[in-house]
Design an enzyme around this catalytic site. Sequence first.
Site, mmCIF file in Angstrom:
data_model
loop_
_atom_site.group_PDB
_atom_site.id
_atom_site.type_symbol
_atom_site.label_atom_id
_atom_site.label_comp_id
_atom_site.label_asym_id
_atom_site.label_seq_id
_atom_site.Cartn_x
_atom_site.Cartn_y
_atom_site.Cartn_z
ATOM 1 N N GLU A 110 0.834 -1.210 0.000
ATOM 2 C CA GLU A 110 0.000 0.000 0.000
ATOM 3 C C GLU A 110 0.874 1.268 0.000
ATOM 4 O O GLU A 110 0.532 2.257 -0.656
ATOM 5 C CB GLU A 110 -0.956 -0.034 1.189
ATOM 6 C CG GLU A 110 -2.058 -1.077 1.028
ATOM 7 C CD GLU A 110 -2.921 -1.209 2.259
ATOM 8 O OE1 GLU A 110 -4.133 -0.890 2.160
ATOM 9 O OE2 GLU A 110 -2.396 -1.596 3.318
ATOM 10 N N GLU A 130 -3.752 -9.656 3.614
ATOM 11 C CA GLU A 130 -4.489 -9.358 4.846
ATOM 12 C C GLU A 130 -5.608 -10.364 5.125
ATOM 13 O O GLU A 130 -5.894 -10.675 6.277
ATOM 14 C CB GLU A 130 -5.096 -7.940 4.756
ATOM 15 C CG GLU A 130 -4.079 -6.804 4.862
ATOM 16 C CD GLU A 130 -3.443 -6.421 3.542
ATOM 17 O OE1 GLU A 130 -2.770 -5.381 3.481
ATOM 18 O OE2 GLU A 130 -3.568 -7.187 2.560
HETATM 19 N N1 T1G Z 1 4.303 -7.693 11.684
HETATM 20 C C1 T1G Z 1 5.011 -8.105 12.762
HETATM 21 N N2 T1G Z 1 5.909 -9.140 12.753
HETATM 22 C C2 T1G Z 1 6.067 -9.764 11.593
HETATM 23 C C3 T1G Z 1 5.353 -9.404 10.412
HETATM 24 C C4 T1G Z 1 4.451 -8.311 10.491
HETATM 25 N N3 T1G Z 1 3.762 -7.878 9.430
HETATM 26 N N4 T1G Z 1 5.735 -10.235 9.426
HETATM 27 C C5 T1G Z 1 6.646 -11.082 9.953
HETATM 28 N N5 T1G Z 1 6.853 -10.804 11.242
HETATM 29 C C6 T1G Z 1 7.804 -11.473 12.148
HETATM 30 C C7 T1G Z 1 7.515 -12.962 12.351
HETATM 31 O O1 T1G Z 1 6.603 -13.166 13.381
HETATM 32 C C8 T1G Z 1 8.902 -13.477 12.718
HETATM 33 O O2 T1G Z 1 9.145 -13.160 14.052
HETATM 34 C C9 T1G Z 1 9.829 -12.635 11.849
HETATM 35 O O3 T1G Z 1 9.077 -11.462 11.517
HETATM 36 C C10 T1G Z 1 10.251 -13.300 10.579
HETATM 37 O O4 T1G Z 1 9.094 -13.750 9.911
HETATM 38 C C11 T1G Z 1 -2.897 -1.942 6.928
HETATM 39 C C12 T1G Z 1 -3.611 -4.537 7.766
HETATM 40 C C13 T1G Z 1 7.393 -11.342 5.344
HETATM 41 C C14 T1G Z 1 7.098 -13.318 3.917
HETATM 42 O O5 T1G Z 1 0.646 -10.612 6.248
HETATM 43 O O6 T1G Z 1 4.282 -13.347 5.325
HETATM 44 O O7 T1G Z 1 -0.383 -4.816 6.398
HETATM 45 O O8 T1G Z 1 9.326 -15.436 14.949
HETATM 46 O O9 T1G Z 1 9.556 -16.213 10.131
HETATM 47 O O10 T1G Z 1 9.759 -16.860 6.451
HETATM 48 O O11 T1G Z 1 -3.361 -3.092 5.040
HETATM 49 O O12 T1G Z 1 6.819 -13.132 7.599
HETATM 50 O O13 T1G Z 1 11.389 -14.163 14.382
HETATM 51 O O14 T1G Z 1 9.956 -13.453 16.324
HETATM 52 O O15 T1G Z 1 7.725 -15.395 8.634
HETATM 53 O O16 T1G Z 1 11.307 -14.938 5.897
HETATM 54 C C15 T1G Z 1 0.242 -7.944 6.060
HETATM 55 C C16 T1G Z 1 3.286 -11.394 7.045
HETATM 56 C C17 T1G Z 1 0.113 -7.410 7.450
HETATM 57 C C18 T1G Z 1 2.976 -10.528 5.879
HETATM 58 C C19 T1G Z 1 8.850 -13.274 5.723
HETATM 59 N N6 T1G Z 1 1.497 -8.599 5.907
HETATM 60 N N7 T1G Z 1 4.640 -11.893 7.028
HETATM 61 O O17 T1G Z 1 8.827 -14.644 5.847
HETATM 62 O O18 T1G Z 1 10.139 -14.961 8.038
HETATM 63 S S1 T1G Z 1 -1.479 -6.682 7.709
HETATM 64 C C20 T1G Z 1 1.601 -9.919 6.027
HETATM 65 C C21 T1G Z 1 5.006 -12.871 6.167
HETATM 66 C C22 T1G Z 1 -1.381 -5.192 6.883
HETATM 67 C C23 T1G Z 1 -2.503 -3.113 6.118
HETATM 68 C C24 T1G Z 1 -2.656 -4.431 6.753
HETATM 69 C C25 T1G Z 1 6.398 -13.397 6.314
HETATM 70 C C26 T1G Z 1 7.412 -12.786 5.314
HETATM 71 P P1 T1G Z 1 9.979 -14.101 14.955
HETATM 72 P P2 T1G Z 1 9.069 -15.186 9.187
HETATM 73 P P3 T1G Z 1 10.086 -15.427 6.516
#
Ligand code: T1G
Length: 706
Positions: A110, A130
Amino acid sequence: MATDTVSTPVTTRRHGKVLVVSVDNPPVNALGVDVRRGLVSAIDAAQSDDAVAAVLIVGAGRNFIAGADIREFGKPPLPPALPDVCKRIEACSKPVIAALHGAALGGGLEVALAAHYRLAVNGVKLGLPEVQLGLMPGAGGTQRAPRLIGAGPALELMLSGRQVGADEALALGLVDRLGRSDDTLAEGLAYAQELLAANAPVRRTRDAQGLADRDASRAALDAARADVAAKSRGLFSPQKIVDAVEAALELPFDEGLRLERTLFQQCIASPQRTGLIHAFFAEREVAKAPETKLAQPRPLASAGIIGGGTMGAGIAVAMLDAGMTVTMVERDDDSLARGRSNVEKVYDSLVAKGRMTAAAKAAVMARFSGATAYDALSQADLVIEAVFEDMAVKKAVFAALDRVCKPGAVLATNTSYLDIDAIAASISRPQDVLGLHFFSPAHVMKLLEIVVPARVNADAVATGFELAKKLRKVAVRAGVCDGFIGNRILAVYRQAADHMLEDGASPYQIDEAVREFGYPMGPYQVADLAGGDIGWATRKRRAATRDPRTRYVEIADRICESGWFGEKTGRGYYLYAKGSRSGTPDPEVFAIVDAERKRAGITPRIFDNAEIMRRYLAAMINEGANVVHEGIALRPLDVDVTFVAGYGFPRHRGGPMKYADTVGLPQVLADIREFANDDPLFWRPSPLLVDLALRGKDFDSLNQAA
Ligand code: T1G
Ligand code: NAD
């Protein structure tokens, strides 16, 4: 080179007339409050600095921005809100370019959509996932994406939550340019210079014409609405996404943004958001088993599989898909040929569907070999045994492995129920023995229970977790007991279902209630799919040790005695027309049930679906608490991940223990105590449940404590 300005985790640096804004918030540059504030300050700085003609936003480390900080959801929001940050970026009077690498997901995309130009390098992963968190894009994505790429493609991205790579992003129009190298900063700067040289104007996505063809947009909306109605099975946010994109078509931009915000808040307030975010983090926590912190995994290039039946073949495919070299050992040439064809069958069907080329299949099968002599495994890094579920057969296999395998090879068993400590104790190297419990079909099911016997070394366990990563499985650490985490709890709630069946409910009503709760299938459909003979064998094995005081329902035995094992025999609890996988109620099953009720002296009574689920889930939660209490599962979240990844528990409810927290432990305990009035032996409240309820605590308090 110009000076550094404003706060971390967002830093700025001027490169000629371009202000480079770098987001550096490990591990994934999530848009926490400091990042949001930093972005606004950076744009303000650029706006007021005449030496700046353009802005380039990049991410430090492996990713651009992986989205909003999921840990902030459910907490009081801190300003600026992300939609306002995006508005600020879009309103900038100087061209803003986003250079994308790694993950550019959710709020991260975004931010990029709010920029005026987008460049991506190879390996980028763009998406609006999301919906997988029970949410929807909440920072303008539902208004800007359709305007940029059209309603159809935007809806597909938001409703699937899938990620797209660089080429598809360019084809969709999500990005304007692909970098030739993977040096994101250099590629971004070059693109910015080119735009400046061309006097490229500010180009706001809010003004893009992707929705100009109203008929096409309307058609895409109607199709998406129908799809969501048919497929979302009670999920909350998909509907809101369609409503928001409809607003993009029907309302002016700023009004659409306001409606998006309202719908987003409704998703935030939904219990599904809580359940799905719990599942997201729980799946990451389970991978951090104590042994993985204590030791490094051993090598994992080559593997041996003993047994080429249902599980052996599936495990072989999972390993071949992960690029490993696999040697299968079977009893004799006929069995080996059967084992090889079980493996080839999977790839042949992919080739037949055009999802794999014959050459690719040949390349995979080149890493597969078979043998009937164990010597073929002398150099294997890991061997997994998947032979008949019989202790004597398994011990004989492990004796052979003990003789031929190299020192340091990890020796694993795929047993469903047998005592792995006993298997380990039967050979000279118990420190190398562990349980790797896959689920059928092993190349499809995500769950892998890593069963840790008493004498295993930490590096062998760490190797199990490393294997899970390699096979893209969700690994859960389990202690040794009958059925480990999953099958042990399954046995108890399945008993609760059988009690209700004998007391008056029908298998079809119970399955319907469980589906209404969000499962893809009910317990009797699952029994027919897995094959009733496996459960029957287990019940017979347990008969000798079963406590005669406990209630035992014999309906399943009667059905198996008729040779009705489910889909594979054309009937089980359901009747299956030739070639059909969906069953119909079987009048003869009703007859068996009636006869058993008479034999047991039971007058059937009415159950409504709510009571069915109260009993079904109370049994599951209570045994889940016992499993945690005994240390078989490390935390309640390990039980949750087991059931979401391996037993069809609806992900949006987070798992049985998370669900219990939403209901309230005192209520679950009250239910169990109510049910115990009829059957105090079966309904014995778990000491852990009693203790937590007494102290006003919930299961999540144990997840936090661990
Ligand atoms: N927020 C907080 N922590 C996050 C995070 C996030 N968005 N994404 C990952 N982490 C943490 C995860 O818990 C882990 O922590 C570490 O980062 C590494 O992640 C307004 C509402 C990016 C593809 O859904 O899909 O934006 O265990 O083990 O395999 O519209 O993480 O080390 O303590 O998964 O390399 C939308 C979610 C949010 C993406 C990387 N975004 N993340 O994968 O590492 S909602 C997502 C992923 C939003 C807006 C809305 C994957 C990754 P720890 P990992 P990875
Ligand atoms: P299966 O009967 O389909 O296959 C077992 C294979 O082992 C046969 O091909 C047989 O020829 C071979 N075999 C037997 N003795 C052997 C020996 N001494 N050396 C080499 N090969 C030998 O059984 P399955 O369903 O694949 O189950 C295998 C194991 O996996 C069992 O322990 C079972 O409990 C466990 N398991 C099964 C499932 C499931 O859903 N089927 C799920 C998880 C775990």
